[in-house]
Design a protein around this motif. Structure first.
Motif, PDB file in Angstrom:
ATOM      1  N   ARG A  25      -8.710  31.999  29.963  1.00  8.56           N
ATOM      2  CA  ARG A  25      -8.040  30.584  29.826  1.00  8.56           C
ATOM      3  C   ARG A  25      -7.869  30.560  28.348  1.00  8.56           C
ATOM      4  O   ARG A  25      -8.713  30.649  27.664  1.00  8.56           O
ATOM      5  CB  ARG A  25      -9.008  29.761  30.346  1.00  8.56           C
ATOM      6  N   GLN A  38      -6.747  27.386  25.655  1.00 13.94           N
ATOM      7  CA  GLN A  38      -6.735  26.164  25.657  1.00 13.94           C
ATOM      8  C   GLN A  38      -5.506  25.567  25.447  1.00 13.94           C
ATOM      9  O   GLN A  38      -4.820  26.322  24.471  1.00 13.94           O
ATOM     10  CB  GLN A  38      -7.701  25.501  24.727  1.00 13.94           C
ATOM     11  N   GLY A  39      -4.547  24.838  26.366  1.00 10.97           N
ATOM     12  CA  GLY A  39      -3.469  24.188  25.820  1.00 10.97           C
ATOM     13  C   GLY A  39      -2.195  25.018  26.377  1.00 10.97           C
ATOM     14  O   GLY A  39      -1.143  24.807  26.352  1.00 10.97           O
ATOM     15  N   LYS A  74     -10.926  23.327  38.347  1.00  4.35           N
ATOM     16  CA  LYS A  74     -11.300  23.815  37.102  1.00  4.35           C
ATOM     17  C   LYS A  74     -12.598  24.565  37.308  1.00  4.35           C
ATOM     18  O   LYS A  74     -12.773  25.677  36.698  1.00  4.35           O
ATOM     19  CB  LYS A  74     -11.663  22.566  36.341  1.00  4.35           C
ATOM     20  N   ASP A  83     -12.898  28.351  36.381  1.00  6.70           N
ATOM     21  CA  ASP A  83     -14.066  29.034  35.350  1.00  6.70           C
ATOM     22  C   ASP A  83     -15.066  29.981  35.815  1.00  6.70           C
ATOM     23  O   ASP A  83     -15.498  30.957  35.527  1.00  6.70           O
ATOM     24  CB  ASP A  83     -15.026  27.808  35.142  1.00  6.70           C
TER      25      ASP A  83
END
Length: 259
Positions: A80, A82-83, A66, A70
């Protein structure tokens, strides 16, 4: 597009190295993405392996993965969602500054399609900073023009321009997004920006800009502050343009002056 090679064979790290694992993961992913883009194996919009896949394959923690992702997001190489996962970002446009910069001219020279959407056009009293830049007295009227700028349908900048109303009367009715600002000034007022002072500064994208630029609040942007001058060095324009930092960079070429 060519069939991608198995990513597992392209990404490797050294667990015995003293270099932090997240740095190795970040650099290995970056190298793989850039090489694959150059070779036409991957293209912007392609999805990267998931955090779990990378963690298992590289035998590192999900926190390490992660952090590496990032870092790649911060430098603009990936985005990125989310999900949904991580995806390769559109390639940065390098905007050259060998002369007075015009986004419209640049896009057309490189076969791209520029689009402008007016967010606001109005008459108002010049804010103090604007008045100073344009050589106006306090509360003198200006035209404010705020636009969303797109290149190949991708939003890349929010542009806010101020122009002296006494020099450009009726600009509210004469301006047209299809024509552009500089072309409008030349066509209706026979005035041309022939010199400009540009200042660049890093900024964080605001909530308002985030909606127009389709990028997260707080992400890196590049602000271009321009004062444009006409004949006899009369100030004609003060503009603040905020560019997406993940899509744009600027190139300035210098040469040594002859003695």
């Amino acid at each position: 597009m060519k069939e991608p090679l198995p990513w597992q064979s392209q990404i490797a790290i050294d667990h015995n190295s003293i270099r932090p694992l997240y740095v190795q993961v970040k650099e290995a992913l970056e190298d793989w993405i850039l090489r694959s883009l150059d070779a036409g194996i991957l293209s912007p919009g392609n999805r990267l392996p998931s955090e779990n896949e990378l963690s298992e394959q590289l035998n590192v923690s999900s926190i390490t993965v992660k952090r590496a992702l990032d870092e790649l997001r911060r430098q603009g190489l990936i985005r990125r969602i989310q999900g949904r996962g991580s995806f390769i970002s559109p390639q940065k446009m390098i905007l050259p500054l060998p002369r007075l910069f015009s986004l419209t001219e640049f896009t057309r020279e490189y076969g791209m399609s520029p689009t402008r959407h007016t967010i606001e056009i109005s008459e108002k009293a010049a804010p103090p900073k604007v008045a100073r830049q344009l050589g106006l007295i306090e509360n003198q009227r200006v035209v404010k023009l705020m636009r969303q700028l797109l290149m190949n349908e991708n939003p890349i900048a929010v542009d806010t321009s101020y122009l002296p109303l006494h020099i450009f009367p009726d600009l509210l009715t004469k301006y047209n997004d299809q024509v552009g600002l500089y072309a409008t000034l030349e066509e209706y007022y026979q005035l041309e920006i022939i010199r400009a002072v540009d200042i660049f500064e890093p900024v964080l994208i605001t909530p308002f800009e985030s909606k127009l630029l389709e990028t997260p609040v707080g992400s890196l942007g590049i602000a271009l502050l321009r004062t444009g001058f006409g004949e006899e060095d009369v100030p004609l324009e003060y503009t603040r343009s905020v560019f997406r930092g993940d899509l744009c960079s600027f190139s300035i070429e210098f040469s040594k002056e002859s003695e």
